[in-house]
Design an enzyme around this catalytic site. Structure first.
Site, PDB file in Angstrom:
ATOM      1  N   ASN A  16       3.143  -9.175 -13.412  1.00  9.57           N
ATOM      2  CA  ASN A  16       1.846  -9.720 -12.983  1.00  9.57           C
ATOM      3  C   ASN A  16       0.775  -9.467 -14.037  1.00  9.57           C
ATOM      4  O   ASN A  16      -0.100 -10.309 -14.255  1.00  9.57           O
ATOM      5  CB  ASN A  16       1.434  -9.131 -11.631  1.00  9.57           C
ATOM      6  CG  ASN A  16       2.113  -9.838 -10.484  1.00  9.57           C
ATOM      7  OD1 ASN A  16       1.798 -10.998 -10.190  1.00  9.57           O
ATOM      8  ND2 ASN A  16       3.065  -9.159  -9.855  1.00  9.57           N
ATOM      9  N   ARG A  68      -5.159  14.064  -5.019  1.00  8.45           N
ATOM     10  CA  ARG A  68      -5.315  12.642  -5.305  1.00  8.45           C
ATOM     11  C   ARG A  68      -6.671  12.338  -5.964  1.00  8.45           C
ATOM     12  O   ARG A  68      -6.782  11.547  -6.879  1.00  8.45           O
ATOM     13  CB  ARG A  68      -5.192  11.862  -3.988  1.00  8.45           C
ATOM     14  CG  ARG A  68      -4.750  10.442  -4.133  1.00  8.45           C
ATOM     15  CD  ARG A  68      -4.508   9.836  -2.767  1.00  8.45           C
ATOM     16  NE  ARG A  68      -3.275  10.253  -2.147  1.00  8.45           N
ATOM     17  CZ  ARG A  68      -2.073   9.748  -2.454  1.00  8.45           C
ATOM     18  NH1 ARG A  68      -1.971   8.820  -3.370  1.00  8.45           N
ATOM     19  NH2 ARG A  68      -1.001  10.169  -1.833  1.00  8.45           N
ATOM     20  N   MET A  93       1.685   1.741  -7.980  1.00  8.23           N
ATOM     21  CA  MET A  93       2.308   2.303  -6.782  1.00  8.23           C
ATOM     22  C   MET A  93       1.726   3.660  -6.385  1.00  8.23           C
ATOM     23  O   MET A  93       2.457   4.605  -6.078  1.00  8.23           O
ATOM     24  CB  MET A  93       3.830   2.387  -6.984  1.00  8.23           C
ATOM     25  CG  MET A  93       4.467   1.057  -7.359  1.00  8.23           C
ATOM     26  SD  MET A  93       4.048  -0.325  -6.252  1.00  8.23           S
ATOM     27  CE  MET A  93       5.409  -0.215  -5.110  1.00  8.23           C
ATOM     28  N   ARG A  94       0.406   3.756  -6.367  1.00 13.04           N
ATOM     29  CA  ARG A  94      -0.258   4.955  -5.852  1.00 13.04           C
ATOM     30  C   ARG A  94      -1.201   4.547  -4.729  1.00 13.04           C
ATOM     31  O   ARG A  94      -1.909   3.534  -4.862  1.00 13.04           O
ATOM     32  CB  ARG A  94      -1.116   5.639  -6.941  1.00 13.04           C
ATOM     33  CG  ARG A  94      -0.387   6.089  -8.159  1.00 13.04           C
ATOM     34  CD  ARG A  94       0.650   7.139  -7.910  1.00 13.04           C
ATOM     35  NE  ARG A  94       0.140   8.396  -7.371  1.00 13.04           N
ATOM     36  CZ  ARG A  94       0.907   9.343  -6.832  1.00 13.04           C
ATOM     37  NH1 ARG A  94       2.212   9.155  -6.734  1.00 13.04           N
ATOM     38  NH2 ARG A  94       0.389  10.444  -6.379  1.00 13.04           N
ATOM     39  N   LEU A  96      -4.602   4.791  -2.862  1.00 15.09           N
ATOM     40  CA  LEU A  96      -5.932   5.152  -3.346  1.00 15.09           C
ATOM     41  C   LEU A  96      -6.741   5.788  -2.224  1.00 15.09           C
ATOM     42  O   LEU A  96      -6.665   5.361  -1.073  1.00 15.09           O
ATOM     43  CB  LEU A  96      -6.658   3.915  -3.869  1.00 15.09           C
ATOM     44  CG  LEU A  96      -5.976   3.212  -5.044  1.00 15.09           C
ATOM     45  CD1 LEU A  96      -6.781   1.986  -5.461  1.00 15.09           C
ATOM     46  CD2 LEU A  96      -5.804   4.153  -6.232  1.00 15.09           C
ATOM     47  N   HIS A 112       0.070  -8.165  -3.255  1.00 19.12           N
ATOM     48  CA  HIS A 112       1.073  -7.605  -2.340  1.00 19.12           C
ATOM     49  C   HIS A 112       2.147  -8.649  -2.103  1.00 19.12           C
ATOM     50  O   HIS A 112       1.836  -9.817  -1.842  1.00 19.12           O
ATOM     51  CB  HIS A 112       0.407  -7.205  -1.021  1.00 19.12           C
ATOM     52  CG  HIS A 112       1.363  -6.554  -0.066  1.00 19.12           C
ATOM     53  ND1 HIS A 112       1.852  -5.289  -0.273  1.00 19.12           N
ATOM     54  CD2 HIS A 112       1.952  -7.013   1.053  1.00 19.12           C
ATOM     55  CE1 HIS A 112       2.698  -4.993   0.709  1.00 19.12           C
ATOM     56  NE2 HIS A 112       2.771  -6.027   1.517  1.00 19.12           N
ATOM     57  N   GLU A 146      -7.957   0.776   4.085  1.00 15.57           N
ATOM     58  CA  GLU A 146      -6.605   0.967   4.635  1.00 15.57           C
ATOM     59  C   GLU A 146      -5.587   0.393   3.661  1.00 15.57           C
ATOM     60  O   GLU A 146      -5.904  -0.508   2.884  1.00 15.57           O
ATOM     61  CB  GLU A 146      -6.474   0.245   5.979  1.00 15.57           C
ATOM     62  CG  GLU A 146      -7.550   0.576   6.996  1.00 15.57           C
ATOM     63  CD  GLU A 146      -7.505   2.037   7.431  1.00 15.57           C
ATOM     64  OE1 GLU A 146      -6.384   2.553   7.580  1.00 15.57           O
ATOM     65  OE2 GLU A 146      -8.572   2.643   7.574  1.00 15.57           O
ATOM     66  N   ASP A 148      -3.027  -1.876   1.990  1.00 18.12           N
ATOM     67  CA  ASP A 148      -2.787  -3.325   1.998  1.00 18.12           C
ATOM     68  C   ASP A 148      -3.722  -4.058   2.962  1.00 18.12           C
ATOM     69  O   ASP A 148      -3.311  -4.932   3.732  1.00 18.12           O
ATOM     70  CB  ASP A 148      -1.315  -3.632   2.321  1.00 18.12           C
ATOM     71  CG  ASP A 148      -0.384  -3.058   1.265  1.00 18.12           C
ATOM     72  OD1 ASP A 148      -0.791  -3.010   0.089  1.00 18.12           O
ATOM     73  OD2 ASP A 148       0.733  -2.642   1.609  1.00 18.12           O
ATOM     74  N   GLU A 177       3.493 -15.008  -7.048  1.00 23.31           N
ATOM     75  CA  GLU A 177       2.530 -13.974  -7.454  1.00 23.31           C
ATOM     76  C   GLU A 177       1.886 -14.332  -8.788  1.00 23.31           C
ATOM     77  O   GLU A 177       0.671 -14.231  -8.972  1.00 23.31           O
ATOM     78  CB  GLU A 177       3.229 -12.610  -7.575  1.00 23.31           C
ATOM     79  CG  GLU A 177       3.744 -12.058  -6.259  1.00 23.31           C
ATOM     80  CD  GLU A 177       4.302 -10.651  -6.397  1.00 23.31           C
ATOM     81  OE1 GLU A 177       3.694  -9.821  -7.089  1.00 23.31           O
ATOM     82  OE2 GLU A 177       5.355 -10.372  -5.800  1.00 23.31           O
TER      83      GLU A 177
HETATM   84  C1  GAR Z   1       5.107  -7.023  -7.498  1.00 28.48           C
HETATM   85  O1  GAR Z   1       6.018  -7.740  -6.702  1.00 28.48           O
HETATM   86  C2  GAR Z   1       3.925  -6.580  -6.654  1.00 28.48           C
HETATM   87  O2  GAR Z   1       3.535  -7.520  -5.702  1.00 28.48           O
HETATM   88  C3  GAR Z   1       4.462  -5.341  -6.014  1.00 28.48           C
HETATM   89  O3  GAR Z   1       5.194  -4.710  -7.024  1.00 28.48           O
HETATM   90  C4  GAR Z   1       5.694  -5.686  -7.926  1.00 28.48           C
HETATM   91  C5  GAR Z   1       5.256  -5.309  -9.308  1.00 28.48           C
HETATM   92  O4  GAR Z   1       5.865  -6.154 -10.263  1.00 28.48           O
HETATM   93  N1  GAR Z   1       3.411  -4.515  -5.512  1.00 28.48           N
HETATM   94  C6  GAR Z   1       3.536  -3.745  -4.451  1.00 28.48           C
HETATM   95  O5  GAR Z   1       4.555  -3.654  -3.808  1.00 28.48           O
HETATM   96  C7  GAR Z   1       2.302  -2.970  -4.093  1.00 28.48           C
HETATM   97  N2  GAR Z   1       2.484  -2.244  -2.897  1.00 28.48           N
HETATM   98  P1  GAR Z   1       5.266  -6.280 -11.710  1.00 28.48           P
HETATM   99  O6  GAR Z   1       5.118  -4.865 -12.260  1.00 28.48           O
HETATM  100  O7  GAR Z   1       6.311  -7.054 -12.468  1.00 28.48           O
HETATM  101  O8  GAR Z   1       3.948  -6.987 -11.636  1.00 28.48           O
END
Ligand code: GAR
Length: 202
Positions: A16, A68, A93-94, A96, A112, A146, A148, A177
């Site tokens: 992304n 945190r 993936m943290r 916040l 998401h 909250e 997501d 995405e």
């Molecule tokens: C993506 O699918 C994104 O939507 C997801 O992680 C992937 C990252 O891929 N995000 C989550 O699950 C957030 N909770 P990328 O590093 O190739 O962008």
């Protein structure tokens, strides 16, 4: 046109991130990617960002343990140091804390891999398949307090087809995405510009 200074926060692959970097190469795109930050030193996306000539930083969460907010203060210092105006979470993936979310209220986006409010949290593709969902997809939203949650900027639905596995479904969602994240960032910048111009006219 002064372009908004954007930081992308990643934890891994960064596909992304790449979609945003590519979109921002267009001369009329209203944002520039000024910084990529990872909380993991080994995130593959860091090398790609460097290859694109983008400044990168690592703020490793591990030394902060359960504190945190201390981690987030270090992250915030990096963002301020680069005069960042907007933040895009892209596979960051943290969780916040309200401390950071409040500082970026209305100025932080997340992507998401599900059609929110369905399937918040992890393992969205597995859960969509298990639920027998006929449609699945991706959501870009403004980050709220909250997990997501927060105002939805854009969504794209994809079909779930017979024989789908987590991998095939994830790949279809990922394509969506990559389409919606650059569009959503552009929309956020334009909306903020409108708000600011509206205020100055009053
Ligand atoms: C993506 O699918 C994104 O939507 C997801 O992680 C992937 C990252 O891929 N995000 C989550 O699950 C957030 N909770 P990328 O590093 O190739 O962008």
């Amino acid at each position: 046109m002064t372009r908004k200074r954007v930081a992308i926060l990643i934890s891994g692959r960064g596909s992304n991130m790449v979609a945003l970097i590519e979109a921002a190469k267009a001369p009329d795109y209203p944002a520039e990617i000024s910084l990529v930050v990872s909380n993991r030193p080994d995130a593959a996306g860091l090398a790609r960002a460097k290859a694109e000539g983008i400044a990168t930083a690592v703020v490793d969460h591990k030394p902060y343990g359960k504190d945190r907010e201390a981690f987030e203060r270090a992250l915030q210092a990096v963002l301020e140091g680069r005069r960042i105006e907007l933040v895009c979470l892209a596979g960051f993936m943290r969780l916040l804390s309200p401390w950071l979310v409040e500082r970026w209220q209305g100025r932080m986006l997340n992507i998401h891999p599900a059609l929110l409010p369905a399937f918040k949290g992890l393992d969205t593709h597995r859960r969509a398949l298990a639920a027998g969902a006929q449609a699945h997809g991706a959501t870009v939203h403004v980050v709220g307090n909250e997990l997501d949650s927060g105002p939805i900027v854009l969504q794209e639905a994809v079909p779930v087809v017979a024989g789908d596995t987590e991998e095939t479904l994830a790949a279809r969602v990922l394509e969506a995405e990559h389409r919606i994240y650059p569009q959503a960032l552009k929309l956020l910048v334009q909306k903020r510009v409108q708000e600011i111009e509206g205020k100055s006219r009053r």
